[in-house]
Design an enzyme around this catalytic site. Structure first.
Site, short mmCIF file in Angstrom:
data_model
loop_
_atom_site.label_atom_id
_atom_site.label_comp_id
_atom_site.label_asym_id
_atom_site.label_seq_id
_atom_site.Cartn_x
_atom_site.Cartn_y
_atom_site.Cartn_z
N SER A 176 0.84 -1.20 0.00
CA SER A 176 0.00 0.00 0.00
C SER A 176 0.88 1.25 0.00
CB SER A 176 -0.98 -0.05 1.18
OG SER A 176 -2.00 0.90 1.03
N ASP A 225 -9.58 -2.93 -6.20
CA ASP A 225 -8.73 -1.98 -5.48
C ASP A 225 -8.60 -0.73 -6.32
OD1 ASP A 225 -6.61 -0.61 -4.20
OD2 ASP A 225 -5.62 -2.49 -3.64
N HIS A 236 -8.52 -4.24 -1.50
CA HIS A 236 -7.27 -3.72 -0.96
C HIS A 236 -6.95 -4.39 0.38
CE1 HIS A 236 -4.10 -0.73 -0.65
NE2 HIS A 236 -4.46 -0.49 0.60
#
Length: 320
Positions: A169, A264, A294
């Protein structure tokens, strides 16, 4: 045609919703509330893994301090597996949308990689936006960790030519930014491993087809990027080391492993980054996981999807 959420992820998300109850989403630019919510979520995800250190008996960690480019002292933690011959090593940046997360909350994540592969990791407690860091500060903090590891390589048994950067991320974006700094400063990297990386500050327009599945929203993305970039946000003054999607050229970057979920908001920017590397004849391995939101691996770590992704990551790490 509609998307389909992976059944094991759906069950995990349902259990989380029942446990936590309804909660209002933070308003755009309310980084304090997003930090509080994100930290609570990260604590919950950490609780799904074996406790550290008891769950990783062969992994030993030591804490150190490195000095970033602006002189700030940055905590780092080095994890090694007893009786393994390192050779290669990985520098890691945790997730957190640029505004939350810590090395402590990632102890079991990093220890798990080390336990499984025998490859040592250096986890960097980079500064968080907006109260501690702006712009390229997180990438510079990670680069300082990389420099420290290279300087200590002989004592640690690490080959400086077999060091990779890795992150998920926000940490994936920071790892890619660190790879950019390393390239521009003549430092060799063996690979960049990017899990659903946060690469592009311009990704702010909602796609209604994805909206029902989002674990990280476009409003969250606005908040995280604005916190990091300040007045440069949404302008051409954004440095590529902070938002690697803005790189003029990817020539000279290290080979990459890129992984992202189908559901995502980072899917397009991850695929585009991988495609740019491929177009420049840079080796790249790309995975787009069907039905994955995600943070799928953290939300349901025992799911088939997460286990398949972890097998791929461990394979790449072991081959460094």
């Amino acid at each position: 045609m509609t998307y389909t959420l992976d059944p094991e992820l759906a069950a995990a998300l349902q259990a989380l919703a029942e446990q936590s109850g309804p909660a209002p989403l933070p308003e755009r630019d309310d980084w304090q509330s997003l930090r509080a919510m994100g930290t609570a979520g990260m604590q919950w995800m950490t609780s799904l893994l074996p406790a550290y250190p008891s769950g990783y008996p062969d992994v030993k960690a030591s804490s150190h301090t490195v000095r970033s480019r602006d002189g700030a002292e940055i905590p780092v933690r080095y994890y090694g597996k007893a009786d393994s011959a390192p050779g290669s090593a990985v520098v890691y940046a945790h997730s957190g949308g640029m505004i939350f997360g810590s090395v402590d909350l990632y102890d079991p994540v990093i220890a798990g990689y080390v336990q499984a592969t025998g490859v040592p990791f250096l986890s960097v407690d980079y500064r968080l936006a907006p109260d501690e860091a702006t712009g390229t500060d997180p990438a510079e903090d990670m680069f300082a960790g990389l420099t420290w590891l290279r300087d200590q390589a002989a004592d640690l048994g690490v080959d400086p030519n077999r060091i990779a950067v890795m992150g998920d991320s926000a940490g994936g974006g920071i790892a890619a930014g660190t790879a950019t700094l390393a390239r521009d400063r003549g430092i060799h990297l063996a690979r960049q491993l990017l899990m659903y990386p946060m690469l592009d500050d311009r990704n702010l327009t909602a796609d209604p087809r994805l909206k029902p599945y989002l674990a990280w929203t476009w409003d969250d993305n606005w908040t995280g990027w604005h916190a990091l970039l300040g007045t440069a946000f949404r302008t051409d003054a954004v440095p590529p080391a902070a938002a690697p999607a803005r790189l003029d050229t990817v020539e000279g970057l290290p080979p990459a492993y890129v992984e992202v979920g189908e559901l995502d908001i980072f899917r397009a920017e991850s695929v585009t980054y991988a495609q740019r590397l491929a177009d420049a004849a840079i080796p790249v391995e790309l995975h787009v996981h069907s039905g994955a939101v995600h943070g799928y691996d953290r939300l349901a770590p025992t799911s088939l999807l997460a286990r398949r992704a972890m097998d791929d990551r461990r394979r790449v790490i072991s081959a460094l």
